[in-house]
Design a protein around this motif. Structure first.
Motif, PDB file in Angstrom:
ATOM      1  N   ASP A   1       4.232  -4.451 -56.113  1.00 46.05           N
ATOM      2  CA  ASP A   1       5.478  -5.307 -56.784  1.00 46.05           C
ATOM      3  C   ASP A   1       6.657  -5.107 -55.795  1.00 46.05           C
ATOM      4  OD1 ASP A   1       7.857  -5.520 -58.189  1.00 46.05           O
ATOM      5  OD2 ASP A   1       7.339  -3.930 -59.671  1.00 46.05           O
ATOM      6  N   THR A   2       6.991  -6.393 -55.435  1.00 43.64           N
ATOM      7  CA  THR A   2       8.142  -6.467 -54.436  1.00 43.64           C
ATOM      8  C   THR A   2       9.458  -5.964 -54.876  1.00 43.64           C
ATOM      9  OG1 THR A   2       7.342  -8.750 -53.773  1.00 43.64           O
ATOM     10  CG2 THR A   2       9.360  -8.359 -53.389  1.00 43.64           C
ATOM     11  N   GLN A   3       9.944  -6.165 -56.110  1.00 48.03           N
ATOM     12  CA  GLN A   3      11.127  -5.517 -56.712  1.00 48.03           C
ATOM     13  C   GLN A   3      10.914  -3.912 -56.535  1.00 48.03           C
ATOM     14  OE1 GLN A   3      12.257  -6.626 -60.642  1.00 48.03           O
ATOM     15  NE2 GLN A   3      13.931  -5.365 -60.817  1.00 48.03           N
TER      16      GLN A   3
ATOM     17  N   THR B   1       9.045  -2.402 -54.480  1.00 49.10           N
ATOM     18  CA  THR B   1       9.296  -1.897 -52.984  1.00 49.10           C
ATOM     19  C   THR B   1      10.561  -2.029 -52.385  1.00 49.10           C
ATOM     20  OG1 THR B   1       6.861  -2.724 -52.789  1.00 49.10           O
ATOM     21  CG2 THR B   1       8.207  -2.748 -50.887  1.00 49.10           C
TER      22      THR B   1
ATOM     23  N   THR C   1       0.870  -4.329 -47.083  1.00 45.98           N
ATOM     24  CA  THR C   1       0.498  -5.619 -47.955  1.00 45.98           C
ATOM     25  C   THR C   1       0.468  -5.551 -49.457  1.00 45.98           C
ATOM     26  OG1 THR C   1      -0.465  -6.174 -46.057  1.00 45.98           O
ATOM     27  CG2 THR C   1      -0.801  -7.697 -47.583  1.00 45.98           C
ATOM     28  N   PRO C   2       1.393  -6.373 -50.224  1.00 54.43           N
ATOM     29  CA  PRO C   2       0.893  -5.964 -51.534  1.00 54.43           C
ATOM     30  C   PRO C   2      -0.650  -6.130 -52.036  1.00 54.43           C
ATOM     31  CG  PRO C   2       2.573  -7.538 -51.237  1.00 54.43           C
ATOM     32  CD  PRO C   2       2.186  -7.351 -50.008  1.00 54.43           C
TER      33      PRO C   2
ATOM     34  N   PRO D   1      -2.239 -11.972 -52.714  1.00 53.74           N
ATOM     35  CA  PRO D   1      -0.938 -13.137 -52.671  1.00 53.74           C
ATOM     36  C   PRO D   1      -1.247 -13.954 -51.382  1.00 53.74           C
ATOM     37  CG  PRO D   1      -0.110 -11.253 -51.906  1.00 53.74           C
ATOM     38  CD  PRO D   1      -1.109 -10.612 -52.584  1.00 53.74           C
TER      39      PRO D   1
ATOM     40  N   ALA E   1       3.179 -15.966 -49.659  1.00 55.49           N
ATOM     41  CA  ALA E   1       3.820 -15.057 -50.489  1.00 55.49           C
ATOM     42  C   ALA E   1       3.862 -13.581 -49.787  1.00 55.49           C
ATOM     43  CB  ALA E   1       3.141 -14.743 -51.809  1.00 55.49           C
ATOM     44  N   VAL E   2       2.862 -13.287 -48.929  1.00 55.03           N
ATOM     45  CA  VAL E   2       2.854 -12.179 -48.168  1.00 55.03           C
ATOM     46  C   VAL E   2       4.202 -11.984 -47.273  1.00 55.03           C
ATOM     47  CG1 VAL E   2       1.717 -10.784 -46.106  1.00 55.03           C
ATOM     48  CG2 VAL E   2       0.510 -11.655 -48.162  1.00 55.03           C
TER      49      VAL E   2
ATOM     50  N   HIS F   1       7.520 -11.404 -49.298  1.00 60.49           N
ATOM     51  CA  HIS F   1       7.486 -10.183 -49.638  1.00 60.49           C
ATOM     52  C   HIS F   1       8.012  -9.392 -48.525  1.00 60.49           C
ATOM     53  CE1 HIS F   1       5.957  -6.333 -51.494  1.00 60.49           C
ATOM     54  NE2 HIS F   1       5.657  -5.901 -50.241  1.00 60.49           N
TER      55      HIS F   1
ATOM     56  N   ARG G   1      11.693 -10.009 -47.998  1.00 63.95           N
ATOM     57  CA  ARG G   1      12.505  -9.450 -49.231  1.00 63.95           C
ATOM     58  C   ARG G   1      13.086  -8.114 -48.765  1.00 63.95           C
ATOM     59  NH1 ARG G   1      14.715  -8.996 -53.451  1.00 63.95           N
ATOM     60  NH2 ARG G   1      13.243  -8.912 -54.813  1.00 63.95           N
ATOM     61  N   VAL G   2      12.041  -7.232 -48.215  1.00 63.37           N
ATOM     62  CA  VAL G   2      11.946  -5.850 -48.243  1.00 63.37           C
ATOM     63  C   VAL G   2      13.052  -5.701 -46.565  1.00 63.37           C
ATOM     64  CG1 VAL G   2      11.059  -3.609 -47.601  1.00 63.37           C
ATOM     65  CG2 VAL G   2       9.927  -5.371 -49.083  1.00 63.37           C
TER      66      VAL G   2
END
Length: 295
Positions: free
Chosen positions: A88-90, A92, A111-112, A117, A121-122, A125, A128-129
């Protein structure tokens, strides 16, 4: 001889177990003692709450408590990389901010998993982090567990972000790793003990090792010999660790289970189960043989 890559997190890192009490609670005293012993025996960095640290079954508050306890035990001179990966990106991002506040020097971001993904999308992700905190990232490429590779072309793009500085490489693709190392300044850390020396010889920065929980000095020795130009000795020393590595990492049991069996470091959390007596006896025999050969 020295590796071509930088070493943002050090060279010899242990993927540290998370000790639990007999009742299954976090054992911070044991964690402090184990971390201090690893540093004293040759580890210049520790990775907390990764796969070996049973991150899927430890809570957010436990991860923070573990990081703070280990930081207090080893001081500021030892690199601590906090595992903050999730599906879950949020979540993480939240873990990344908590780890930074708790004193982490870097973040291990896998990797999620499960949702598999696509590469765009990877990439999003990880970015974003990277944007969510002020400390550097080690990307964890382990498609055998996540189901999704961080493709070399994706890594080439991610390397342009100033806080994406390293890769923990469990992709078993030396050609792809060589390609990325040749075209970026990403520091490559082997996440598979059998590739520690080969990746290092290609310009890797070092390793993140589960086996180092029980044999930190022996895992470091091949790299020390290689740096001194004694390549034949490096190969010999690397060979001495092969049997224990095979039993710990390729015998059908997770490295967490085998490391805790050797260390008697408390239980594992379900769904993992402790090693059976026969497996533990075999591990102990291989470990004692390694100690005898490297005295």
């Amino acid at each position: 001889m020295t590796p071509l890559a930088p070493r943002p997190f050090g060279r010899t890192l242990c993927a540290m177990i998370t000790p639990f009490t007999a009742a299954g609670e976090l054992d911070l005293d044991a964690a402090r003692a184990h971390a201090a012993a690893l540093v004293a025996d040759g580890c210049d960095g520790l990775v907390l709450s990764g796969t070996t640290g049973e991150s899927p079954t430890t809570g957010d508050a436990e991860k923070t408590a573990l990081l703070r306890a280990v930081r207090g035990a080893v001081g500021d001179g030892v690199t601590l990389v906090a595992g903050v990966g999730s599906a879950d990106t949020q979540h993480t991002v939240a873990l990344a901010r908590e780890a930074e506040d708790a004193g982490a020097d870097g973040l291990l971001v896998v990797t999620p998993y499960y949702s598999r993904p696509p590469q765009a999308a990877v990439e999003a992700h990880f970015l974003r982090v990277a944007e969510a905190s002020g400390i550097p990232l080690m990307l964890y490429d382990i498609p055998g567990r996540t189901g999704t590779r961080i493709e070399p072309e994706t890594l080439l793009r991610l390397a342009e972000h100033p806080r994406v500085v390293a890769v923990k490489d469990c992709a078993y693709d030396l050609l792809g790793s060589t390609k990325v190392m040749a075209r970026t300044s990403l520091a490559y850390y082997s996440g598979c003990e059998e590739l520690n020396l080969p990746l290092y010889a290609l310009g890797g920065a070092g390793y993140v090792s589960t086996v180092a929980n029980v044999a930190p000095r022996q895992m470091r020795a091949p790299l020390d010999a290689f740096d001194a130009g004694r390549t034949a000795e490096a190969a010999r020393l690397n060979g001495l660790t092969a049997h224990l590595t095979e039993l710990m990492m390729a015998s059908g049991l997770p490295g967490t289970v085998t490391a805790k069996a050797l260390l008697a470091a408390g239980p594992v959390r379900e769904p993992l189960q402790p090693a059976e007596r026969g497996a533990t006896d075999g591990l102990r025999k291989a470990y004692e043989e390694l100690l005898a050969a490297t005295r």
